[in-house]
Design a protein around this motif. Structure first.
Motif, PDB file in Angstrom:
ATOM      1  N   ARG A 260      29.812  44.378  26.571  1.00  0.00           N
ATOM      2  CA  ARG A 260      28.904  43.716  25.651  1.00  0.00           C
ATOM      3  C   ARG A 260      28.260  44.757  24.740  1.00  0.00           C
ATOM      4  O   ARG A 260      27.190  45.287  25.032  1.00  0.00           O
ATOM      5  CB  ARG A 260      27.810  42.975  26.422  1.00  0.00           C
TER       6      ARG A 260
ATOM      7  N   ALA B 134      33.511  39.691  30.118  1.00  0.00           N
ATOM      8  CA  ALA B 134      33.526  40.619  31.250  1.00  0.00           C
ATOM      9  C   ALA B 134      32.260  41.458  31.168  1.00  0.00           C
ATOM     10  O   ALA B 134      31.183  40.957  30.884  1.00  0.00           O
ATOM     11  CB  ALA B 134      34.792  41.457  31.200  1.00  0.00           C
ATOM     12  N   ASP B 135      32.365  42.737  31.413  1.00  0.00           N
ATOM     13  CA  ASP B 135      31.185  43.606  31.378  1.00  0.00           C
ATOM     14  C   ASP B 135      31.167  44.447  30.109  1.00  0.00           C
ATOM     15  O   ASP B 135      30.598  45.522  30.072  1.00  0.00           O
ATOM     16  CB  ASP B 135      31.157  44.506  32.613  1.00  0.00           C
TER      17      ASP B 135
ATOM     18  N   THR C  85      38.827  38.333  35.333  1.00  0.00           N
ATOM     19  CA  THR C  85      37.485  38.537  35.892  1.00  0.00           C
ATOM     20  C   THR C  85      36.745  37.211  36.004  1.00  0.00           C
ATOM     21  O   THR C  85      36.013  36.974  36.973  1.00  0.00           O
ATOM     22  CB  THR C  85      36.675  39.518  35.038  1.00  0.00           C
TER      23      THR C  85
ATOM     24  N   THR D 284      42.347  44.528  31.305  1.00  0.00           N
ATOM     25  CA  THR D 284      41.544  43.305  31.291  1.00  0.00           C
ATOM     26  C   THR D 284      42.368  42.089  30.904  1.00  0.00           C
ATOM     27  O   THR D 284      42.106  40.979  31.369  1.00  0.00           O
ATOM     28  CB  THR D 284      40.386  43.450  30.305  1.00  0.00           C
TER      29      THR D 284
END
Length: 423
Positions: A129, A126-127, A339, A118
């Motif tokens: 969480r 990003a994804d 991203t 990343t």
């Protein structure tokens, strides 16, 4: 300290020598921190991706050699190179070449361990969480404070070596901010006298963070009087500055952050240890403290520390949409995660920025790698974190400014400030 049977088996080599090595580090830190047990974690963010010397490379490569693999979702912090833009980071001197080579070896090792490439200090954009109350082991100061404060997840202050060992073992010491009692607010910052006009400014939030770091140190500050629904980007700027200036790993904003629906809830129904009233004059003084430059010389502008979100890139594009390009004598940089950059390209935002003369940086940041021209002496930024670290890291003078002031100055080719902004 008590270990579960599976944890004891890992320590004794049942899952391979790499996992055993990682468990030795985790349990060693747990004993040093007084933890009674370990806690299972849901994710890890590895900070140690910047090349600071051979020890970091040796440690990561040794884990790979011993067959270690990550057992929980693991993201990687900024590294020593912009891997998408060859040539962005200078590699002319022998030192720069060594850093680049070491950075590549670190990247290769961490990916071999199973971490996601990343390369961002803001994995939450990003994804990744984590949920409120979820135990994680995140390193990197702004990621730690954001996860604890804004998301309500639970991580202690983790750093190099422990982060990757937690990723391999899926465990962290059950101590520090993993525990309810250590998440209590301790110092109150009363912002009710600032006024709506000041609190609408993006500049107010890195300054509030800087003051929180100075006042609270490593304690947990509680902000009273901030407007409801403060955006994540402003909370990000606040937390990053507080973590840099003092070591804050958790803050509460009454009425906004998950663990502070009321002041009493943030304080765990106990009186604060200290209350500080924040005035516009205090904010103006903080800006002067963070701004080391004199005169109107300007060589560069850098935004995006922590990495800029899509909304922040959009705001920058909106500022640049109408009007002249950036002055030829000023280099303007915007750092972001790959991203977020991809989304910015899809929305046409990246094209607007590049057409205006903005240089987009990913995978790293301008205050930790050799990106700025060696002749650069004065840099403007909207980041309290950048302003705090860059003078020592890069040997430059800094001007802390709002986003609008950054754009106006980049276009003018000199420092342009609104002296009445914080009144």
């Amino acid at each position: 300290m008590q270990l579960e049977p599976g944890e004891r088996a890992t320590l004794e080599g049942a899952d391979g020598q790499g996992a055993a090595m990682a468990m030795r580090v985790v349990t060693g830190l747990a004993r040093a921190s007084g933890a009674e047990r370990l806690v299972e974690i849901a994710s890890v963010h590895i900070d140690g991706c910047l090349y600071h010397g051979q020890a970091g490379v040796d440690f990561a490569e040794r884990l790979v050699e011993l067959g270690a693999r990550t057992t929980v979702p693991t993201t990687l912090n900024v590294g020593s190179l912009d891997l998408l833009h060859p040539g962005m980071v200078r590699t002319e001197s022998e030192t720069e070449k060594d850093v680049a080579a070491g950075g590549r070896r670190l990247a290769t090792a961490y990916e071999a361990l199973g971490a996601r490439p990343t390369w961002t200090c803001a994995p939450y954009q990003a994804d990744v969480r984590p949920a409120r109350g979820e135990h994680i082991a995140w390193a990197e100061s702004n990621a730690i404070v954001f996860a604890n404060s804004v998301l309500g997840a639970r991580t202690d202050r983790y750093g190099d070596f422990l982060d990757v060992c937690a990723a391999v073992t899926g465990r962290a010491p059950y101590a520090g901010l993993h525990l309810d009692e250590n998440r209590r607010g301790e110092v109150v910052l009363d912002c009710r006298g600032l006024g709506a006009g000041v609190l609408e400014l993006d500049l107010a939030y890195p300054l509030l963070g800087y003051l929180a770091g100075e006042i609270a140190g490593t304690a947990n500050p509680v902000f009273v009087g901030l407007p409801p629904g403060v955006s994540e980007d402003r909370l990000k700027a606040l937390g990053a500055a507080a973590a840099s200036a003092g070591g804050v790993a958790l803050f509460h904003v009454v009425g906004t952050t998950p663990e502070a629906p009321t002041l009493d809830a943030a304080l765990h129904d106990r009186p604060p240890e200290h209350t500080e009233v924040v005035t516009p004059e205090r904010l103006a003084s903080a800006r002067r403290e963070l701004s080391t430059a004199e005169g109107d010389r300007l060589d560069a502008v850098s935004v995006g520390t922590p990495h800029a979100s899509l909304d922040e890139l959009r705001a920058l594009a909106d500022e640049l949409a109408d009007g002249p390009r950036i002055h030829t004598g000023v280099a303007m940089y915007a750092s972001t995660g790959r991203t977020v950059l991809e989304r910015a390209r899809q929305h046409g935002i990246a094209e607007v920025l590049q057409d205006a003369g903005v240089r987009l940086v990913v995978d790293t940041c301008t205050y930790v790698t050799s990106i700025l021209d060696p002749s650069t002496r004065v840099v403007m930024t909207n980041s309290g974190k950048w302003a705090h670290y860059a003078p020592a890291n890069l040997g430059v003078d800094v001007v802390l400014a709002s986003l609008s002031e950054c754009v106006a100055s980049a276009r003018a080719g000199r420092v342009v400030l609104d002296d009445g902004l914080l009144r």
